[in-house]
Design a protein around this motif. Structure first.
Motif, PDB file in Angstrom:
ATOM      1  N   ASP A  29      53.934  44.007  37.530  1.00  0.00           N
ATOM      2  CA  ASP A  29      52.729  44.752  37.919  1.00  0.00           C
ATOM      3  C   ASP A  29      53.010  45.488  39.232  1.00  0.00           C
ATOM      4  OD1 ASP A  29      50.265  45.775  38.442  1.00  0.00           O
ATOM      5  OD2 ASP A  29      49.191  43.854  38.364  1.00  0.00           O
ATOM      6  N   PRO A  30      53.049  46.838  39.206  1.00  0.00           N
ATOM      7  CA  PRO A  30      53.344  47.584  40.441  1.00  0.00           C
ATOM      8  C   PRO A  30      52.252  47.470  41.487  1.00  0.00           C
ATOM      9  CG  PRO A  30      52.736  49.067  38.656  1.00  0.00           C
ATOM     10  CD  PRO A  30      52.861  47.723  38.048  1.00  0.00           C
ATOM     11  N   THR A  31      51.055  47.054  41.102  1.00  0.00           N
ATOM     12  CA  THR A  31      49.951  46.953  42.078  1.00  0.00           C
ATOM     13  C   THR A  31      49.754  45.524  42.558  1.00  0.00           C
ATOM     14  OG1 THR A  31      48.286  46.603  40.342  1.00  0.00           O
ATOM     15  CG2 THR A  31      48.818  48.885  40.926  1.00  0.00           C
ATOM     16  N   ALA A  32      50.717  44.647  42.317  1.00  0.00           N
ATOM     17  CA  ALA A  32      50.537  43.234  42.668  1.00  0.00           C
ATOM     18  C   ALA A  32      50.291  43.042  44.156  1.00  0.00           C
ATOM     19  CB  ALA A  32      51.757  42.435  42.207  1.00  0.00           C
ATOM     20  N   THR A  33      50.905  43.893  45.004  1.00  0.00           N
ATOM     21  CA  THR A  33      50.749  43.736  46.458  1.00  0.00           C
ATOM     22  C   THR A  33      49.718  44.692  47.039  1.00  0.00           C
ATOM     23  OG1 THR A  33      52.572  45.292  46.816  1.00  0.00           O
ATOM     24  CG2 THR A  33      53.123  42.936  46.651  1.00  0.00           C
ATOM     25  N   ASP A  34      49.036  45.441  46.171  1.00  0.00           N
ATOM     26  CA  ASP A  34      48.036  46.408  46.645  1.00  0.00           C
ATOM     27  C   ASP A  34      46.805  45.655  47.133  1.00  0.00           C
ATOM     28  OD1 ASP A  34      46.214  48.454  47.073  1.00  0.00           O
ATOM     29  OD2 ASP A  34      46.862  49.604  45.324  1.00  0.00           O
ATOM     30  N   PRO A  35      46.379  45.850  48.394  1.00  0.00           N
ATOM     31  CA  PRO A  35      45.181  45.143  48.898  1.00  0.00           C
ATOM     32  C   PRO A  35      43.906  45.561  48.177  1.00  0.00           C
ATOM     33  CG  PRO A  35      45.934  46.769  50.485  1.00  0.00           C
ATOM     34  CD  PRO A  35      46.994  46.695  49.438  1.00  0.00           C
ATOM     35  N   MET A  36      43.879  46.723  47.510  1.00  0.00           N
ATOM     36  CA  MET A  36      42.685  47.192  46.792  1.00  0.00           C
ATOM     37  C   MET A  36      42.747  46.840  45.306  1.00  0.00           C
ATOM     38  SD  MET A  36      40.991  48.598  49.213  1.00  0.00           S
ATOM     39  CE  MET A  36      39.773  49.551  48.354  1.00  0.00           C
ATOM     40  N   ARG A  37      43.672  45.953  44.962  1.00  0.00           N
ATOM     41  CA  ARG A  37      43.835  45.614  43.551  1.00  0.00           C
ATOM     42  C   ARG A  37      42.545  45.011  42.991  1.00  0.00           C
ATOM     43  NH1 ARG A  37      45.391  41.386  40.183  1.00  0.00           N
ATOM     44  NH2 ARG A  37      46.806  41.986  38.483  1.00  0.00           N
ATOM     45  N   GLY A  38      42.139  45.473  41.820  1.00  0.00           N
ATOM     46  CA  GLY A  38      40.920  45.000  41.171  1.00  0.00           C
ATOM     47  C   GLY A  38      39.727  45.890  41.414  1.00  0.00           C
ATOM     48  N   LEU A  39      39.799  46.733  42.446  1.00  0.00           N
ATOM     49  CA  LEU A  39      38.679  47.625  42.737  1.00  0.00           C
ATOM     50  C   LEU A  39      38.874  49.005  42.112  1.00  0.00           C
ATOM     51  CD1 LEU A  39      38.058  46.748  46.490  1.00  0.00           C
ATOM     52  CD2 LEU A  39      36.930  45.819  44.458  1.00  0.00           C
ATOM     53  N   TYR A  40      40.107  49.306  41.733  1.00  0.00           N
ATOM     54  CA  TYR A  40      40.345  50.571  41.049  1.00  0.00           C
ATOM     55  C   TYR A  40      41.560  50.374  40.154  1.00  0.00           C
ATOM     56  CZ  TYR A  40      44.465  51.564  43.912  1.00  0.00           C
ATOM     57  OH  TYR A  40      45.700  51.518  44.489  1.00  0.00           O
ATOM     58  N   LEU A  41      41.783  51.324  39.246  1.00  0.00           N
ATOM     59  CA  LEU A  41      42.880  51.242  38.293  1.00  0.00           C
ATOM     60  C   LEU A  41      43.753  52.476  38.429  1.00  0.00           C
ATOM     61  CD1 LEU A  41      40.922  49.951  35.170  1.00  0.00           C
ATOM     62  CD2 LEU A  41      42.617  48.685  36.484  1.00  0.00           C
ATOM     63  N   PRO A  42      44.940  52.342  39.016  1.00  0.00           N
ATOM     64  CA  PRO A  42      45.848  53.485  39.108  1.00  0.00           C
ATOM     65  C   PRO A  42      46.445  53.807  37.734  1.00  0.00           C
ATOM     66  CG  PRO A  42      46.888  51.533  39.989  1.00  0.00           C
ATOM     67  CD  PRO A  42      45.464  51.154  39.712  1.00  0.00           C
ATOM     68  N   GLU A  43      46.968  55.016  37.640  1.00  0.00           N
ATOM     69  CA  GLU A  43      47.482  55.480  36.361  1.00  0.00           C
ATOM     70  C   GLU A  43      48.661  54.639  35.884  1.00  0.00           C
ATOM     71  OE1 GLU A  43      49.153  59.606  34.315  1.00  0.00           O
ATOM     72  OE2 GLU A  43      48.386  59.598  36.366  1.00  0.00           O
ATOM     73  N   GLU A  44      49.536  54.173  36.804  1.00  0.00           N
ATOM     74  CA  GLU A  44      50.695  53.398  36.384  1.00  0.00           C
ATOM     75  C   GLU A  44      50.280  52.067  35.754  1.00  0.00           C
ATOM     76  OE1 GLU A  44      50.333  53.057  40.955  1.00  0.00           O
ATOM     77  OE2 GLU A  44      50.176  54.591  39.393  1.00  0.00           O
ATOM     78  N   THR A  45      49.152  51.503  36.245  1.00  0.00           N
ATOM     79  CA  THR A  45      48.658  50.265  35.639  1.00  0.00           C
ATOM     80  C   THR A  45      48.212  50.501  34.204  1.00  0.00           C
ATOM     81  OG1 THR A  45      47.961  49.415  37.792  1.00  0.00           O
ATOM     82  CG2 THR A  45      46.958  48.418  35.844  1.00  0.00           C
ATOM     83  N   ILE A  46      47.538  51.626  33.955  1.00  0.00           N
ATOM     84  CA  ILE A  46      47.074  51.945  32.602  1.00  0.00           C
ATOM     85  C   ILE A  46      48.262  52.096  31.665  1.00  0.00           C
ATOM     86  CG2 ILE A  46      45.826  53.621  31.220  1.00  0.00           C
ATOM     87  CD1 ILE A  46      44.110  51.835  33.012  1.00  0.00           C
TER      88      ILE A  46
END
Length: 709
Positions: A29-46
């Motif tokens: 998961d590229p957003t694993a260390t993102d502090p805003m994880r869960g509040l928005y969905l970046p395109e790479e996660t989709i």
């Protein structure tokens, strides 16, 4: 050791499992260390979610847990088109309910988040709102390739559209703009598509599946032998329809519907909307708890999912709501009730159309084939006709019971349970007791129940009245054959009841004979309490009698009008209003006896007091003569059979010198027994003499002080 230690240890183990799951999911998961994880969905996660392989199918169930095949064959490995392999329940449901390809696609879009959690994130991204993780109407139209501004596309979510009206899809949040309203598939629909056929819990206590017997076992037992049942089965097999079965006796419609649906190969759900109304009737209106409304929409949905018909009995007082709610062109609905059909119950433009109104065939008494199948099948022996494998002759045991196929099955199970409880082989007594338990009667409100505990050996009567009593039992067992099959009923709506009059002096054995007849038939005896019938207000006596006759019609029991002169007396010349109303009661009874279907016995001390019009309607009039000396001696000896007596006891002197009827002789023996019990000795001749003299004095007759023994 702290008492909380075991629970804390469990939490520590859970924490380890959570850590492993976090490590597993954050690995790619590229957003694993993102502090805003869960509040928005970046395109790479989709794109990462889109690359996740589909959820693997569940492994096959272990051997021995395969679901039982139902009437629609969904649990087997053969599909509806004859192909082998797992059944596509969504495709099968779409074919049966005639859903369009667009409706099927919308249903799949709506249920996706309930099957695969990755669709929650995907739908949140497409909805441009991470908190809205279900499909919306706009998203469903976009994924289906239907422009959101077309009327045809938007109509798929209207209340009258197939998905919504059939209960397969719920459009939530009506206050939102149309395109942002969420779509949800009910849990019961999703469970069905996944192979779970457990009924919705909201239907508990209201709906139960009728036993599915299949085509072969439904022909040859019970009501299936009636020609009307075969015609109805052909109509039901032709396609969905609505049928109203007018019952002569409660249970006729259910028996007919079960046999017809079984012959047609259609499963059914049994709906009893008014079954819970009884107990609340004893409470004041202000103290009754509010009754939950019947979930008709869920009942229809369950019928559609399982491919079953709906059989509704115990209809409410005003069945309009039920009939209108169940009116559907795609579901077979069979209604059964004792009231005549009223066209106002159904809207002329109802989806199910006007019902087919039929008179249900009467339940037959003594259905040997059904009893044999129920008892033999339950015991795993196959059951031989006549009950030869049961160890007793089943024919006379069940001859008097009009239970219908379902009642017979319940009674058979209860009889086997009673035999297992006693630790003995199944006997005629077990079958009779279980059958009597199926006749839940309201007769005890106006009568006294007697559970017969006597036999023919307890009767001391001349040959002629004894033969007539046996004939009365024969008539009771064979009335369906003679009056029904052989068409010897007089017509005009006349019933198939058996009516007898016992005439004779007090104590000559009339009531005892009625109890013996009831015991021979295996039925309970209900002695009508005249004090609860006769009312000083005009018309109330007739209403009380109607309640008794109506309840007796639906109950397997023997009804006894003791001292019937008070009700069935002669009509008199009308001189005032009292005579006119008294004659109205007699006229009502004359009419009601014509349509009576049960077994009723009347007793009187003076036969001449009974109106001749009643006598004509009686099947048998049995005269009970006053016993002569040999019969009196037999009565004395029979009464003393279980009483400890001295060796030289001789009741012949009492039989010779005291002209007493059987009831008085029994009273004399009771008096002698009490005297002997008080002394702690056996009954002597002197005790018998004292008892006989006591009965003479009670009757006001002259008593000699000494007798020659």
């Amino acid at each position: 050791m702290n008492e909380a230690t075991p629970l804390l240890d469990r939490l520590a183990g859970l924490r380890e499992r959570v850590a492993r799951l976090v490590e597993q999911r954050s690995a790619d998961d590229p957003t694993a260390t993102d502090p805003m994880r869960g509040l928005y969905l970046p395109e790479e996660t989709i794109w990462r979610l889109l690359s996740v392989p589909p959820v693997p199918a569940d492994p096959p169930e272990p051997a021995g847990r395969a679901a039982e095949d139902g009437p629609d064959g969904l649990n087997g490995s053969v599909g509806p088109d004859g192909s082998t392999g797992p059944v596509d329940r969504l495709d099968h449901l779409a074919q049966r309910l005639r859903l369009s390809e667009l409706d099927t696609g919308i249903l799949l879009i709506a249920l996706a988040p309930d099957l695969d959690r990755t669709f929650e994130a995907l739908y949140g991204y497409l909805n441009d709102d991470v908190s809205r993780r279900r499909a919306t109407t706009g998203l469903a139209l976009d994924l289906s390739g239907v422009p959101a501004h077309t009327a045809a596309g938007r109509a798929r979510f209207h209340a009258s559209a197939p998905l919504v009206s059939l209960g397969l899809l719920i459009v939530e949040e009506p206050e939102r703009p149309f395109l942002s309203r969420s779509l949800r598939v009910p849990e019961r629909v999703l469970a069905h598509l996944l192979g779970d056929d457990t009924a919705d819990t909201v239907l508990d206590g209201t709906v139960r599946p009728l036993p599915y017997t299949g085509t072969e076992s439904a022909t040859g037992t019970g009501a299936a032998t009636d020609p009307l049942v075969h015609l109805l089965a052909a109509r039901l097999a032709a396609g969905p329809c609505t049928v109203y079965l007018r019952e002569h006796r409660e249970g006729d419609g259910l028996s007919c519907a079960t046999a017809a649906l079984g012959a047609a190969g259609i499963g059914a759900l049994h709906l009893t909307p008014a079954a819970g109304e009884g107990p609340q009737g004893d409470q004041p209106p202000g103290e009754r708890p509010p009754r939950e409304p019947v979930p008709y929409a869920e009942v229809l949905r369950e019928a559609r999912l399982s491919g079953r018909a709906i059989v509704a009995t115990s209809l409410p007082e005003r069945p309009q709501e039920l009939i209108r709610a169940l009116s559907a062109a795609d579901v077979t609905v069979v209604l059964a009730g004792t009231r005549p059909y009223d066209p106002q119950w159904c809207d002329s433009g109802a989806r199910g159309g006007e019902p087919l109104v039929l008179d249900a065939p009467r339940q037959r008494a003594g259905n040997l084939a059904a009893w044999t199948a129920a008892l033999g099948g339950s015991r795993g022996t196959g059951g031989a006709a006549g009950g030869t494998e049961l160890g007793f002759d089943l024919t006379p045991v069940v001859a008097a019971y009009r239970l219908g196929d379902e009642g017979i099955n319940r009674a058979a199970r209860a009889a086997l349970d009673l035999a297992a409880f006693d630790g003995t082989p199944l006997s005629a007594a077990h079958v009779r007791l279980a059958a009597r338990q199926q006749s839940a009667s309201g007769l005890e409100q106006h009568s006294r129940r007697i559970r017969p505990d006597v036999t023919w050996d307890d009767l001391v009567l001349p040959e002629k009245p004894l033969e007539q009593l046996h004939e009365l039992a024969v008539r009771s067992r064979n009335r369906d054959r003679v009056l029904g099959d052989w068409r010897l009923s007089a017509g005009g709506g006349r019933g198939r009841g058996v009516l007898g009059l016992f005439a004779g002096g007090s104590g000559t054995g009339k009531t005892l004979s009625a109890e013996v007849v009831a015991a021979e038939l295996g039925l309970d005896l209900y002695v009508v309490q005249l004090s609860s019938i006769v009312d000083k207000y005009v018309g109330e006596t007739e209403k009380n009698l109607e309640r008794i006759f109506t309840e007796a019609d639906r109950t397997d029991a023997v009804l006894l009008f003791d001292e019937a002169d008070a009700v069935f007396g002669k009509r008199s010349e009308v001189k005032d209003a009292h005579d006119r109303y008294a004659n109205m009661e007699s006229a009502y009874l004359l009419q009601r006896l014509e349509s009576f279907d049960g077994i009723a016995l009347l007793t009187t001390n003076l036969r001449g007091n009974i109106d001749e019009a009643f006598t004509r309607r009686l099947d048998l009039v049995i005269d009970f003569p006053f016993p002569d000396q040999p019969q009196r001696l037999a009565l004395w000896r029979h009464s003393l059979k279980h009483v400890p007596c001295v060796d030289d006891i001789d009741p012949s002197v009492c039989a010779r010198d005291f002209e007493l009827a059987g009831g008085s002789i029994r009273s004399a023996v009771v008096t002698a027994a009490y005297a002997a019990a008080g002394r702690g000795e056996s009954v002597s001749n002197a005790d018998l003499l004292a008892g006989a003299q006591r009965e003479y004095r009670k009757a006001g007759r002259l008593v000699l002080d000494e007798l020659d023994w």
